[in-house]
Each structure stands twice: as structure tokens, then as C-alpha cells.
Write a protein that holds these residues in place. Structure first.
Motif, PDB file in Angstrom:
ATOM      1  N   GLN A  58      42.531  43.743  33.487  1.00 36.77           N
ATOM      2  CA  GLN A  58      43.133  42.416  33.589  1.00 36.77           C
ATOM      3  C   GLN A  58      42.261  41.431  34.330  1.00 36.77           C
ATOM      4  O   GLN A  58      42.431  40.233  34.240  1.00 36.77           O
ATOM      5  CB  GLN A  58      44.464  42.519  34.333  1.00 36.77           C
ATOM      6  CG  GLN A  58      45.556  43.005  33.453  1.00 36.77           C
ATOM      7  CD  GLN A  58      46.795  43.237  34.276  1.00 36.77           C
ATOM      8  OE1 GLN A  58      46.746  43.821  35.353  1.00 36.77           O
ATOM      9  NE2 GLN A  58      47.904  42.779  33.787  1.00 36.77           N
ATOM     10  N   ALA A  59      41.328  41.958  35.114  1.00 36.94           N
ATOM     11  CA  ALA A  59      40.584  41.084  36.011  1.00 36.94           C
ATOM     12  C   ALA A  59      39.432  40.371  35.308  1.00 36.94           C
ATOM     13  O   ALA A  59      38.636  39.725  35.971  1.00 36.94           O
ATOM     14  CB  ALA A  59      40.067  41.895  37.194  1.00 36.94           C
ATOM     15  N   ASN A 201      48.873  39.303  36.396  1.00 35.52           N
ATOM     16  CA  ASN A 201      48.026  38.507  35.532  1.00 35.52           C
ATOM     17  C   ASN A 201      47.539  37.252  36.234  1.00 35.52           C
ATOM     18  O   ASN A 201      48.272  36.544  36.889  1.00 35.52           O
ATOM     19  CB  ASN A 201      48.790  38.114  34.276  1.00 35.52           C
ATOM     20  CG  ASN A 201      47.968  38.439  33.051  1.00 35.52           C
ATOM     21  OD1 ASN A 201      46.752  38.551  33.138  1.00 35.52           O
ATOM     22  ND2 ASN A 201      48.637  38.596  31.930  1.00 35.52           N
ATOM     23  N   GLY A 202      46.274  36.979  36.097  1.00 34.38           N
ATOM     24  CA  GLY A 202      45.732  35.796  36.739  1.00 34.38           C
ATOM     25  C   GLY A 202      44.242  35.797  36.571  1.00 34.38           C
ATOM     26  O   GLY A 202      43.688  36.731  36.005  1.00 34.38           O
ATOM     27  N   HIS A 203      43.600  34.790  37.063  1.00 36.69           N
ATOM     28  CA  HIS A 203      42.154  34.716  36.873  1.00 36.69           C
ATOM     29  C   HIS A 203      41.437  35.133  38.140  1.00 36.69           C
ATOM     30  O   HIS A 203      40.640  34.403  38.693  1.00 36.69           O
ATOM     31  CB  HIS A 203      41.752  33.313  36.430  1.00 36.69           C
ATOM     32  CG  HIS A 203      42.267  33.016  35.067  1.00 36.69           C
ATOM     33  ND1 HIS A 203      41.724  33.558  33.924  1.00 36.69           N
ATOM     34  CD2 HIS A 203      43.316  32.269  34.648  1.00 36.69           C
ATOM     35  CE1 HIS A 203      42.382  33.147  32.865  1.00 36.69           C
ATOM     36  NE2 HIS A 203      43.378  32.365  33.274  1.00 36.69           N
ATOM     37  N   TRP A 204      41.795  36.308  38.616  1.00 37.30           N
ATOM     38  CA  TRP A 204      41.082  36.810  39.786  1.00 37.30           C
ATOM     39  C   TRP A 204      40.205  37.978  39.352  1.00 37.30           C
ATOM     40  O   TRP A 204      40.402  38.582  38.325  1.00 37.30           O
ATOM     41  CB  TRP A 204      42.054  37.252  40.867  1.00 37.30           C
ATOM     42  CG  TRP A 204      42.964  38.355  40.429  1.00 37.30           C
ATOM     43  CD1 TRP A 204      44.107  38.226  39.717  1.00 37.30           C
ATOM     44  CD2 TRP A 204      42.784  39.749  40.640  1.00 37.30           C
ATOM     45  NE1 TRP A 204      44.650  39.457  39.468  1.00 37.30           N
ATOM     46  CE2 TRP A 204      43.863  40.403  40.026  1.00 37.30           C
ATOM     47  CE3 TRP A 204      41.805  40.507  41.303  1.00 37.30           C
ATOM     48  CZ2 TRP A 204      43.990  41.789  40.036  1.00 37.30           C
ATOM     49  CZ3 TRP A 204      41.959  41.875  41.319  1.00 37.30           C
ATOM     50  CH2 TRP A 204      43.040  42.496  40.683  1.00 37.30           C
ATOM     51  N   ASP A 205      39.210  38.256  40.146  1.00 40.07           N
ATOM     52  CA  ASP A 205      38.328  39.381  39.851  1.00 40.07           C
ATOM     53  C   ASP A 205      37.960  40.057  41.164  1.00 40.07           C
ATOM     54  O   ASP A 205      38.070  39.459  42.234  1.00 40.07           O
ATOM     55  CB  ASP A 205      37.074  38.879  39.135  1.00 40.07           C
ATOM     56  CG  ASP A 205      36.345  40.019  38.450  1.00 40.07           C
ATOM     57  OD1 ASP A 205      36.766  41.181  38.644  1.00 40.07           O
ATOM     58  OD2 ASP A 205      35.377  39.761  37.734  1.00 40.07           O
ATOM     59  N   TYR A 206      37.531  41.282  41.044  1.00 41.14           N
ATOM     60  CA  TYR A 206      37.089  41.990  42.236  1.00 41.14           C
ATOM     61  C   TYR A 206      35.718  41.496  42.682  1.00 41.14           C
ATOM     62  O   TYR A 206      34.966  40.924  41.898  1.00 41.14           O
ATOM     63  CB  TYR A 206      36.940  43.487  41.925  1.00 41.14           C
ATOM     64  CG  TYR A 206      38.221  44.229  41.767  1.00 41.14           C
ATOM     65  CD1 TYR A 206      38.983  44.588  42.869  1.00 41.14           C
ATOM     66  CD2 TYR A 206      38.662  44.623  40.519  1.00 41.14           C
ATOM     67  CE1 TYR A 206      40.142  45.309  42.724  1.00 41.14           C
ATOM     68  CE2 TYR A 206      39.827  45.343  40.359  1.00 41.14           C
ATOM     69  CZ  TYR A 206      40.564  45.685  41.474  1.00 41.14           C
ATOM     70  OH  TYR A 206      41.707  46.404  41.332  1.00 41.14           O
ATOM     71  N   ILE A 207      35.420  41.777  43.945  1.00 36.75           N
ATOM     72  CA  ILE A 207      34.025  41.713  44.378  1.00 36.75           C
ATOM     73  C   ILE A 207      33.466  43.099  44.092  1.00 36.75           C
ATOM     74  O   ILE A 207      34.042  44.105  44.520  1.00 36.75           O
ATOM     75  CB  ILE A 207      33.938  41.439  45.899  1.00 36.75           C
ATOM     76  CG1 ILE A 207      34.696  40.164  46.241  1.00 36.75           C
ATOM     77  CG2 ILE A 207      32.493  41.388  46.346  1.00 36.75           C
ATOM     78  CD1 ILE A 207      34.951  40.010  47.736  1.00 36.75           C
ATOM     79  N   TYR A 208      32.408  43.166  43.320  1.00 37.58           N
ATOM     80  CA  TYR A 208      31.855  44.474  42.977  1.00 37.58           C
ATOM     81  C   TYR A 208      30.671  44.800  43.863  1.00 37.58           C
ATOM     82  O   TYR A 208      29.790  43.966  44.061  1.00 37.58           O
ATOM     83  CB  TYR A 208      31.404  44.509  41.518  1.00 37.58           C
ATOM     84  CG  TYR A 208      32.517  44.313  40.535  1.00 37.58           C
ATOM     85  CD1 TYR A 208      33.293  45.387  40.134  1.00 37.58           C
ATOM     86  CD2 TYR A 208      32.794  43.063  40.015  1.00 37.58           C
ATOM     87  CE1 TYR A 208      34.321  45.207  39.232  1.00 37.58           C
ATOM     88  CE2 TYR A 208      33.823  42.867  39.114  1.00 37.58           C
ATOM     89  CZ  TYR A 208      34.591  43.954  38.725  1.00 37.58           C
ATOM     90  OH  TYR A 208      35.598  43.778  37.836  1.00 37.58           O
TER      91      TYR A 208
ATOM     92  N   ALA B  40      39.888  40.462  50.735  1.00 38.77           N
ATOM     93  CA  ALA B  40      39.766  40.046  49.331  1.00 38.77           C
ATOM     94  C   ALA B  40      39.605  41.280  48.448  1.00 38.77           C
ATOM     95  O   ALA B  40      39.106  42.307  48.905  1.00 38.77           O
ATOM     96  CB  ALA B  40      38.556  39.142  49.188  1.00 38.77           C
ATOM     97  N   PRO B  41      40.031  41.210  47.169  1.00 36.43           N
ATOM     98  CA  PRO B  41      39.893  42.360  46.265  1.00 36.43           C
ATOM     99  C   PRO B  41      38.427  42.776  46.136  1.00 36.43           C
ATOM    100  O   PRO B  41      37.574  41.921  45.922  1.00 36.43           O
ATOM    101  CB  PRO B  41      40.413  41.836  44.926  1.00 36.43           C
ATOM    102  CG  PRO B  41      41.237  40.662  45.253  1.00 36.43           C
ATOM    103  CD  PRO B  41      40.717  40.079  46.520  1.00 36.43           C
ATOM    104  N   GLU B  71      38.832  50.998  46.595  1.00 35.42           N
ATOM    105  CA  GLU B  71      39.410  49.816  45.964  1.00 35.42           C
ATOM    106  C   GLU B  71      40.235  49.078  46.998  1.00 35.42           C
ATOM    107  O   GLU B  71      41.041  49.689  47.706  1.00 35.42           O
ATOM    108  CB  GLU B  71      40.312  50.202  44.791  1.00 35.42           C
ATOM    109  CG  GLU B  71      40.739  49.013  43.950  1.00 35.42           C
ATOM    110  CD  GLU B  71      42.216  48.969  43.633  1.00 35.42           C
ATOM    111  OE1 GLU B  71      42.974  49.810  44.149  1.00 35.42           O
ATOM    112  OE2 GLU B  71      42.616  48.066  42.892  1.00 35.42           O
ATOM    113  N   ILE B  72      40.028  47.783  47.105  1.00 36.26           N
ATOM    114  CA  ILE B  72      40.799  47.004  48.072  1.00 36.26           C
ATOM    115  C   ILE B  72      41.593  45.927  47.357  1.00 36.26           C
ATOM    116  O   ILE B  72      41.044  45.157  46.564  1.00 36.26           O
ATOM    117  CB  ILE B  72      39.864  46.342  49.111  1.00 36.26           C
ATOM    118  CG1 ILE B  72      39.006  47.405  49.792  1.00 36.26           C
ATOM    119  CG2 ILE B  72      40.691  45.600  50.138  1.00 36.26           C
ATOM    120  CD1 ILE B  72      37.959  46.810  50.692  1.00 36.26           C
ATOM    121  N   GLN B  73      42.893  45.919  47.607  1.00 32.13           N
ATOM    122  CA  GLN B  73      43.762  44.815  47.227  1.00 32.13           C
ATOM    123  C   GLN B  73      44.276  44.261  48.560  1.00 32.13           C
ATOM    124  O   GLN B  73      44.259  44.974  49.562  1.00 32.13           O
ATOM    125  CB  GLN B  73      44.934  45.347  46.411  1.00 32.13           C
ATOM    126  CG  GLN B  73      44.558  45.954  45.092  1.00 32.13           C
ATOM    127  CD  GLN B  73      44.605  44.945  43.976  1.00 32.13           C
ATOM    128  OE1 GLN B  73      45.298  43.946  44.054  1.00 32.13           O
ATOM    129  NE2 GLN B  73      43.827  45.200  42.943  1.00 32.13           N
TER     130      GLN B  73
END
Lengths: 287, 140
Positions: A58-59, A201-208, B40-41, B71-73
Motif C-alpha cells: 500500500q505504501a 490507505n494514504g500516500h505515505w511510504d517507509y524510510i528504507y 516515522a515509518p 519495521e517501525i510504525q
């Protein structure tokens, strides 16, 4: 008196068999409890990793992994999970029958098959069929570890990444309850993210860290491994449950045979005594 | 009241820790990270090392992980621990071994008796006999 010597020895041997089956039943019952606990212990991991994959789907990550992309199916990889030992009722035969049906269907559609086997039984069966075996692992015991199966998963994942296979399925028994085990075929690759959670749902993403590609690679590999591992421990629990039931019915059957034979033996003995008495009486009357 | 975040540490074979924490320290691939609630994620790989969880009463729980994922939320931290040290070449070696095992066992038909195959055939024969028996009973 020599009456029914054969019957008596037969009763004796069936009693011995019954002792063995009863012992096996009890061993299987205690092992089943342990394997069932182990099966439940693996669930949190696969649940968590499933959630993360769903988040990822979803991200909107910028990188589309090949494990998530569907393509035309020309060759399919199957991982078959079976037990190492027999005497567990129709557990393995049912599984193989279901697999064979599926393979025949694929065969009709001109899809070729590669097979990896876990467990001696699957190897014996599919090796006998002259199937295209590309990997095998067995004798994992009652406490299999995840690193025991990374070899065959690596074979399949490499084949998928290089485009030699276009789908990956895993075949194993599902533990419904002690009496029922259901053979199932599950599609592992390509990964389908189902039932999206609307609230997230949304327009967020992880920091990878270090980057999306490596993280996804790593995560999807672990995801596949955890599903196969879970299949393996679940199949173990199924094996013990099936063995327990099979041995219970074997003990019951032995009991039935023993009582039938005992009846025949008693009748024969009685007949012999009656005959002897009548011979004596007849002899006495003749004197 | 201090802020807390839910932490789950699981490995493929069992659940290791689940509970609330004020702070979590983990050996991420680019260096150790300390995570407070409402981070932050973020997703990162873990190096082999120690994961420390500072619980609600400031007690410290310490776990060793041999690699894995973090994994961080904002309100949930998940650590997926590996069960053994993993490296590319170790995986490769395991794959080669599994393949070799299959080939070896397939080639080794003449020497040792293949019990599983023999048993599969026996099973087949027994089933055939049983079917015949059933047919005969129905017929007679």
C-alpha cells in the motif's frame, strides 16, 4: 490337549501387534501435543511478516519487485512437504493424489513442472514418477529448524528470479483438527497482496535502510521461507495426528480379531471335549 | 505519563517478546538505532547483535538476534529475528547441497535399496489387493 494350537499362537501374535500399535498411538499422541505447540509458535512471525508485506503493497514503493509481478506461466515450481515415515494412514497418499491431479491439469496446459521435495516419502513418490526433481531435503526430525530448508527455497527463488519458473506453489497438509488433515496447494509466487486495509490507505511510504530494493528482497525471501517453514511444522503436527488415529484404529481392529479368534477357539475346544466324552461313553456302552 | 510503543519481537520458530516499551535499541544495518514512540515509518535490515527494550518500569530486556528485519510504525515496532546467522554464501552452499542430495539419491538406485520407493510400490500393491478384495466381496 492339542486343540487349536494354531489359533492360540495366532491370538498371541495379534496381541503382540496390538501392543506395538498401542505404544505407537501413545507416542504419537504425546508428540502431537508438542508439534502442535510448535505449529502455533510459528504463527506470530508469519502474521507479522504478512502485515508488513501488506503495508508495503500500500505504501507505493518506487521499486516493483519481480516477486510481485505476474507473468505468463510456462513452467511451475512445486515444493512438496511430506513426512519421513509411514504408518500414518492416508496422509501422504491423499497429498500426493491431490498434487498429481493438479500436475496433470498443468500438464494438459503444456506447463512444465520442477519439484523440490521435503521428506523421504515425497522423494520416493516423485522420484519414482521420473518427475523433474531439482532439490531434496529429508530427515529433519520432530524439531525442524528454519535453516534446514533454506537450501531448497533458495533453488526455487533463484529459478524464479532468473525466469526459469513463472510460479511457485507449496503443497502440504493443513491441520484442521486431530481427526482431519486437509491437503492444500498454496501459491507462493508471485505474491498477491489481498484484502487491502482501507484505514491505512494514504500516500505515505517507509524510510528504507539501506534502500527499498534490498529491504524488499530480504523481506520477500523471509516471507516465502516463513510460509514454507510453517507448512513444514504444520505437516509434522498432521503426521502425528494421523498416526495417532491410524494406530488407534489398528489397535481396535486387533482387538476385534482377537475376540473373534477367541470365540472360534472356545467353540473348537468345546467340540473336542464333547467328542471325547461321547467316545468314552460309546466305549463304555460297548463293554 | 510517559509515552510507550508496542514492541513485538518474533522469530520464525517462536515469539520472543511482546509488550510496551519506552525505548528500543536495535543494531540496524547502517548503525545502531534508538527508537522512541511516534517514530516515522521505517524499514531496515538488522545486523547480528543485541536488541534492548526499555520497558514501562525502566527495566531493560536484552535479546540477541542473528540478523533480521526491523519495521517501525508510529505506535508499533516489529522485529523479525532470524534463527541463524545468514549470509549469501551460506544460503548458496545450502542450495547446492540440497540439489546435490536430490541428484545423488536419484542416481543411487542400484546400490542401496531405496526403502521409500519400495514402500511406495508396496503401498500401491496393497491398495490394489484391497480393491480386488472389495470387488470380490461385492461380487460373491
Amino acid at each position: 490337549m492339542a486343540v487349536g494350537k494354531e489359533i492360540r499362537s495366532k491370538i498371541g501374535s495379534i496381541k503382540n501387534t496390538q501392543k506395538i500399535t498401542r505404544a505407537m498411538e501413545m507416542v504419537a499422541a504425546s508428540k502431537m501435543r508438542k508439534t502442535k505447540d510448535r505449529m502455533l509458535a510459528t504463527r506470530p512471525y508469519s502474521k507479522k511478516i504478512g502485515q508488513i508485506i501488506k503495508h508495503l503493497a500500500q505504501a507505493n514503493p518506487e521499486y516493483k519487485h519481480s516477486f510481485l509481478v505476474e507473468r505468463e506461466v510456462k513452467r511451475i515450481g512445486i515444493i512438496v512437504i511430506s513426512s519421513d515415515r509411514g504408518l500414518c494412514g492416508g496422509l501422504n497418499s491423499n497429498l500426493f493424489r491431490k498434487t498429481l491431479n493438479q500436475i496433470t491439469q498443468w500438464d494438459k496446459a503444456n506447463v512444465e513442472i520442477d519439484i523440490c521435495t521435503i521428506g523421504t516419502k515425497a522423494f520416493g513418490f516423485f522420484g519414482n514418477l521420473k518427475a523433474n526433481l531439482v532439490g531434496h531435503v529429508s530427515k529433519l526430525g520432530d524439531t525442524p529448524h528454519q535453516h534446514d530448508i533454506i537450501g531448497i527455497i533458495k533453488i526455487m527463488l533463484d529459478a524464479y528470479a532468473e525466469g526459469r519458473i513463472d510460479e511457485l506453489h507449496v503443497v502440504s497438509n493443513e491441520f484442521v483438527n486431530t481427526m482431519t488433515q486437509k491437503p492444500t496447494i498454496e501459491k507462493l509466487l508471485p505474491v498477491v497482496a489481498d484484502e487491502l486495509d482501507e484505514s491505512l490507505n494514504g500516500h505515505w511510504d517507509y524510510i528504507y535502510e539501506p534502500d527499498a530494493k534490498e529491504v524488499l528482497d530480504h523481506l520477500l525471501t523471509r516471507y516465502i521461507e516463513s510460509i514454507v517453514y510453517q507448512g513444514l511444522v504444520e505437516n509434522n503436527a498432521c503426521e502425528q495426528a494421523a498416526r495417532m488415529v491410524a494406530m488407534k484404529s489398528a489397535s481396535d481392529n486387533a482387538g476385534n480379531i482377537i475376540s473373534e479368534l477367541q470365540l472360534i477357539y472356545n467353540k473348537a475346544r468345546q467340540a473336542a471335549i464333547t467328542q471325547e466324552i461321547s467316545e468314552i461313553v460309546a466305549g463304555a456302552a460297548a463293554v | 505519563m510517559t509515552m510507550t510503543v508496542h514492541v513485538d519481537i518474533v522469530s520464525a520458530e517462536k515469539e520472543i517478546f511482546s509488550g510496551l516499551a519506552q525505548m528500543v535499541f536495535a543494531p540496524a544495518e547502517l548503525g545502531e538505532v534508538g527508537i522512541s514512540p511516534r517514530h516515522a515509518p521505517l524499514i531496515s535490515r538488522l545486523k547480528p547483535g543485541e536488541v534492548r527494550v526499555k520497558g514501562t518500569d525502566k527495566e531493560i530486556f536484552s535479546f540477541y538476534v542473528s540478523g533480521g528485519m526491523l519495521e517501525i510504525q508510529p505506535h508499533l515496532i516489529t522485529i523479525l529475528a532470524d534463527t541463524a546467522i545468514r549470509a549469501k554464501d551460506i544460503d548458496e552452499a545450502a542450495a547446492i547441497e540440497a540439489k546435490a542430495r536430490a541428484e545423488e539419491a536419484l542416481a543411487d538406485k542400484s546400490g542401496k535399496i531405496d526403502y521409500a520407493v519400495a514402500q511406495a510400490q508396496l503401498q500401491e500393491a496393497v491398495m490394489q489387493l484391497r480393491t480386488l478384495d472389495r470387488l470380490r466381496k461385492r461380487g460373491g
